[in-house]
Design an enzyme around this catalytic site. Structure first.
Site, PDB file in Angstrom:
ATOM      1  N   GLU A  87       0.827  -1.212   0.000  1.00 21.23           N
ATOM      2  CA  GLU A  87       0.000   0.000   0.000  1.00 21.23           C
ATOM      3  C   GLU A  87       0.858   1.257   0.000  1.00 21.23           C
ATOM      4  O   GLU A  87       0.546   2.238  -0.676  1.00 21.23           O
ATOM      5  CB  GLU A  87      -0.946   0.011   1.210  1.00 21.23           C
ATOM      6  CG  GLU A  87      -1.955  -1.132   1.239  1.00 21.23           C
ATOM      7  CD  GLU A  87      -3.046  -1.034   0.167  1.00 21.23           C
ATOM      8  OE1 GLU A  87      -3.053  -0.053  -0.595  1.00 21.23           O
ATOM      9  OE2 GLU A  87      -3.880  -1.957   0.107  1.00 21.23           O
ATOM     10  N   ARG A  91       0.898   3.792  -3.290  1.00 23.40           N
ATOM     11  CA  ARG A  91       0.282   5.105  -3.051  1.00 23.40           C
ATOM     12  C   ARG A  91       1.329   6.189  -2.807  1.00 23.40           C
ATOM     13  O   ARG A  91       1.255   7.271  -3.382  1.00 23.40           O
ATOM     14  CB  ARG A  91      -0.688   5.032  -1.864  1.00 23.40           C
ATOM     15  CG  ARG A  91      -1.801   4.019  -2.077  1.00 23.40           C
ATOM     16  CD  ARG A  91      -2.829   4.060  -0.957  1.00 23.40           C
ATOM     17  NE  ARG A  91      -3.612   2.824  -0.939  1.00 23.40           N
ATOM     18  CZ  ARG A  91      -4.894   2.737  -0.588  1.00 23.40           C
ATOM     19  NH1 ARG A  91      -5.557   3.808  -0.215  1.00 23.40           N
ATOM     20  NH2 ARG A  91      -5.518   1.575  -0.582  1.00 23.40           N
ATOM     21  N   ASP A 220      -5.133  -9.891  -8.114  1.00 21.11           N
ATOM     22  CA  ASP A 220      -5.408  -8.975  -9.235  1.00 21.11           C
ATOM     23  C   ASP A 220      -4.189  -8.323  -9.886  1.00 21.11           C
ATOM     24  O   ASP A 220      -3.883  -8.544 -11.068  1.00 21.11           O
ATOM     25  CB  ASP A 220      -6.432  -7.896  -8.813  1.00 21.11           C
ATOM     26  CG  ASP A 220      -6.123  -7.221  -7.471  1.00 21.11           C
ATOM     27  OD1 ASP A 220      -5.104  -7.560  -6.837  1.00 21.11           O
ATOM     28  OD2 ASP A 220      -6.909  -6.341  -7.057  1.00 21.11           O
ATOM     29  N   GLU A 356     -11.801   0.819 -10.553  1.00 19.41           N
ATOM     30  CA  GLU A 356     -11.436  -0.118 -11.634  1.00 19.41           C
ATOM     31  C   GLU A 356     -12.266   0.021 -12.914  1.00 19.41           C
ATOM     32  O   GLU A 356     -11.718  -0.035 -14.020  1.00 19.41           O
ATOM     33  CB  GLU A 356     -11.472  -1.569 -11.131  1.00 19.41           C
ATOM     34  CG  GLU A 356     -10.363  -1.916 -10.133  1.00 19.41           C
ATOM     35  CD  GLU A 356     -10.608  -1.380  -8.733  1.00 19.41           C
ATOM     36  OE1 GLU A 356     -11.764  -1.029  -8.417  1.00 19.41           O
ATOM     37  OE2 GLU A 356      -9.635  -1.294  -7.944  1.00 19.41           O
TER      38      GLU A 356
HETATM   39  C1  DMJ Z   1      -6.174   0.665  -4.997  1.00 16.59           C
HETATM   40  O1  DMJ Z   1      -5.345   0.817  -3.916  1.00 16.59           O
HETATM   41  C2  DMJ Z   1      -5.445   0.014  -6.161  1.00 16.59           C
HETATM   42  O2  DMJ Z   1      -6.119   0.256  -7.346  1.00 16.59           O
HETATM   43  C3  DMJ Z   1      -5.268  -1.462  -5.954  1.00 16.59           C
HETATM   44  O3  DMJ Z   1      -4.712  -2.080  -7.082  1.00 16.59           O
HETATM   45  C4  DMJ Z   1      -6.598  -2.120  -5.655  1.00 16.59           C
HETATM   46  N1  DMJ Z   1      -7.308  -1.472  -4.587  1.00 16.59           N
HETATM   47  C5  DMJ Z   1      -7.433  -0.021  -4.607  1.00 16.59           C
HETATM   48  C6  DMJ Z   1      -8.598   0.498  -5.426  1.00 16.59           C
HETATM   49  O4  DMJ Z   1      -9.694  -0.296  -5.492  1.00 16.59           O
END
Ligand code: DMJ
Length: 456
Positions: A87, A91, A220, A356
């Site tokens: 995270e 970010r 994912d 998404e």
């Molecule tokens: C974000 O932190 C990123 O896009 C991550 O890949 C998946 N979760 C959140 C948004 O849904």
């Protein structure tokens, strides 16, 4: 290229969100727009950092300067705090690196180096597969309390950022650490036609909880970063491409089904040989990634699948009472009178303002020019405004997308709403392909654009 009306609506939405953050949560991680306060996750001004490049792209100079000043004066990573490696990489490190590239301001590179170095202890494990958590003040790292496993998506979705940090600093230690993880996962057994399990052990380096395959939570962005690293590196790292292509074949073979009555193509899950018609909203990154692959020369069937899946992701909004998608849907495999394709379980009916679908709509519009994708995004923006906007500033996650008269606000604005959702909205409504040209930049999984090393 002048800004159009829909883009102006995005700017207005951003300003409204920013007003809430500024008034009640300045310098903190997330706004709680109803209680007019904030929540802390890492205590590092997460929303502010995630939003920096969005402000740059939207042309919000004044807001950007104010935020820059906070980064210069108040952002300190010398803090006794545990952060999640993934995270904080996507970010914070990703946000600082992209802001450095867009603005050319060295402050952001210095901050990126600082956080990058502080995250490195995560890689000191017996297998070199990193731990999930790092104390950035103490320089110690550890797995979650209950296990020595890490999440597969997490350890394989930090590469774009650390590789770029090496390129910028001339110090290859960051790239070496993350490339090693990719190489290790490439050689690992336990995959199913390129599909990976959700967990990996930091001691043994082996996959754990074998036999469960999803394109949703915990797996994912593994798939997303295979393709994107290959693009970032100038399309020369063949193992990445091979693993990506094989995985998409695996998706087609094991996870694709069609729903009733509309015959929507969707990506389900496989657990020990059993197919489940469950799809996370998170999976809606996939049409965009498939389209990006096709744009970069992969076969036309990738684009065909992207077109089918984005329609499905749109229906996950359109078939719901508020016009907003829940976190998870189940598709009907058999036609039943009075039933739609999409079913929602009570525990899954929240919406966290996730990006998404809008992200994929952006790629689809860029590559096809079909205006229906803009129209779908416009509908979604209006529904965010209708059901998640808080009058005193900010937007909120909601608990019930099925109840338009009371969507049950959750009192939290996730940082990715500003970092991703509104940024992709703005780009979707633009006809300027040079507004983040996709032959020059690759977006990390938090929508922070990083340069392609060998632009097309
Ligand atoms: C974000 O932190 C990123 O896009 C991550 O890949 C998946 N979760 C959140 C948004 O849904």
């Amino acid at each position: 290229v002048p800004i159009n009306e829909r883009q102006m609506t995005v700017i207005e939405a951003f300003r409204h969100a920013w007003k809430g953050y500024k008034d009640f949560a300045w310098g903190h991680d997330e706004l709680k727009p109803l209680s007019k306060s904030y929540s802390e996750w890492f205590g590092l001004g997460l929303t502010l950092i995630d939003a920096l490049d969005t402000m740059w792209i939207l042309g919000l100079k004044e807001e950007f300067e104010e935020a820059r000043k906070w980064v210069a004066d108040d952002l300190a990573f010398d803090k006794n705090v545990d952060v999640n490696l993934f995270e904080s990489t996507i970010r914070i490190l990703g946000g600082l690196l992209s802001t450095y590239h867009l603005s050319g301001d060295n402050l952001f590179l210095e901050k990126a180096k600082d956080i990058g170095n502080r995250l490195m202890p995560a890689f000191k494990t017996p297998s070199k597969v990193p731990y999930s958590d790092v104390n950035i003040g103490r320089g110690t790292a550890h797995p979650p309390r209950w296990t020595s496993d890490s999440t597969v998506a997490e350890v394989t979705s930090i590469q774009l950022e650390f590789r770029e940090l090496s390129r910028l600093t001339g110090d290859d230690k960051y790239q070496k650490a993350v490339d090693e993880v990719m190489k290790h996962v490439h050689n690992l057994s336990g995959k199913n036609d390129g599909l990976v399990p959700m967990f990996i052990n930091t001691n043994s380096g082996q996959f754990t909880h074998l036999g469960v395959y999803t394109l949703g939570a915990r797996a994912d962005s593994y798939y997303e970063y295979l393709l994107k690293q290959w693009i970032q590196g100038g399309k020369t790292e063949n193992e990445l491409l091979e693993d990506y292509v094989r995985a998409i074949e695996g998706v087609k073979k094991h996870l694709l089904q069609r729903s009733q009555p509309k015959k929507l193509t969707f990506v389900g899950e496989l657990a020990h040989g059993h197919f489940s018609a469950k799809m996370d909203h998170l999976v809606c990154f996939l049409p965009g990634t498939l389209a990006l692959g096709a744009h970069n020369g992969l076969t036309a069937d990738h684009m065909k699948l992207a077109e089918a899946l984005i329609e499905t992701c749109y229906q996950m909004y359109a078939q719901v009472e508020t016009g907003l998608s829940p976190e998870i849907v189940h598709f009907n495999l058999h036609a039943q009178k009075g039933h739609r394709d999409v079913e929602i379980k009570p525990a899954d009916r929240h919406n966290l303002l996730r990006p998404e679908t809008v992200e994929s709509l952006f790629y689809m519009y860029r590559f096809t020019g079909n205006k229906k994708y803009q129209d779908w995004g416009w509908e979604i923006l209006q529904n965010f405004n209708k059901y998640t906007r808080v009058p005193t500033g900010g937007y909120t996650s909601i608990n019930n997308v099925q109840n338009p008269s009371n969507p049950e606000p959750r009192d939290k604005m996730e940082s990715f709403f500003l970092g991703e959702t509104l940024k992709y909205m703005f780009l979707l409504f633009s006809d300027d392909i040079d507004l983040i040209n996709l032959d020059k930049y690759v977006f990390n999984t938090e929508a922070h654009p990083l340069p392609i090393w060998v632009p097309a």
